[in-house]
Design a protein around this motif. Structure first.
Motif, mmCIF file in Angstrom:
data_model
loop_
_atom_site.group_PDB
_atom_site.id
_atom_site.type_symbol
_atom_site.label_atom_id
_atom_site.label_comp_id
_atom_site.label_asym_id
_atom_site.label_seq_id
_atom_site.Cartn_x
_atom_site.Cartn_y
_atom_site.Cartn_z
ATOM 1 N N MET A 11 -16.390 6.609 9.672
ATOM 2 C CA MET A 11 -16.264 5.243 9.163
ATOM 3 C C MET A 11 -16.354 5.220 7.634
ATOM 4 N N ALA A 12 -17.275 5.993 7.084
ATOM 5 C CA ALA A 12 -17.435 6.057 5.625
ATOM 6 C C ALA A 12 -16.172 6.618 4.969
ATOM 7 N N ALA A 13 -15.572 7.637 5.572
ATOM 8 C CA ALA A 13 -14.349 8.226 5.029
ATOM 9 C C ALA A 13 -13.202 7.214 5.075
ATOM 10 N N ALA A 14 -13.074 6.503 6.181
ATOM 11 C CA ALA A 14 -12.010 5.502 6.310
ATOM 12 C C ALA A 14 -12.181 4.395 5.268
ATOM 13 N N VAL A 15 -13.401 3.929 5.089
ATOM 14 C CA VAL A 15 -13.670 2.880 4.096
ATOM 15 C C VAL A 15 -13.360 3.394 2.693
#
Length: 159
Positions: A11-15
């Motif tokens: 999720m952090a990478a996508a954001v």
């Protein structure tokens, strides 16, 4: 994403990827006082001609897909959750999108039309006349005219 990432890392990478893209839009739009790059960035966010395209449409789709996926969960609270998400999905385009569209209509009036084709395009640029510049390259007093790239090329080729 890589199989070794935790859900939190994924999720952090996508954001982070989304933020980089949004930063690029912001940088491209805001480095000049010209309204055309601002309009181009806003059109990337919300494209009234292709509502299924653009950032707001992507956000709306993600919310809708998550809402639909949640219906597989057997819990009494899911209906209230999906109802809120369904409203959010529709508001992204209807509320935010319509406001961006109104702003684009105003910005469109600020962008000069191409002197040749008359279109209000984001890539219209005021430049020395390509026709006279090609014929008389030593002259310094070429008429400035707003042209889109195809019309500028055509004027140059006509010389």
């Amino acid at each position: 994403m890589a199989k070794n990432l935790t859900l939190e890392e994924e999720m952090a990478a996508a954001v982070a990827i989304i933020k980089v893209g949004l930063d690029r839009l912001q940088d491209a739009a805001c480095r000049t006082a010209d309204p055309a790059p601002h309009a181009a960035a806003l059109r990337a966010i919300y494209n009234v001609r292709a509502e299924d395209d653009g950032i707001l449409a992507a956000v709306s789709r993600v919310i809708g897909t998550i809402s639909q996926s949640l219906t597989d969960i057997d819990d009494d609270r899911i209906d209230a959750t999906t109802e809120n998400l369904d409203e959010a999905e529709s508001y992204v385009l209807s509320s935010a999108g319509e406001r961006v569209n109104r702003a684009l209509e105003i910005l469109g009036e600020l962008i000069p039309p191409c002197e040749e084709c008359g279109q209000h395009r984001d890539d219209v640029e005021v430049m020395p006349d390509p026709f006279s510049t090609s014929l008389y390259p030593e002259a310094t007093d070429h008429r400035q005219m707003p042209l889109c790239p195809p019309c500028a090329v055509k004027r140059f080729e006509d010389s």
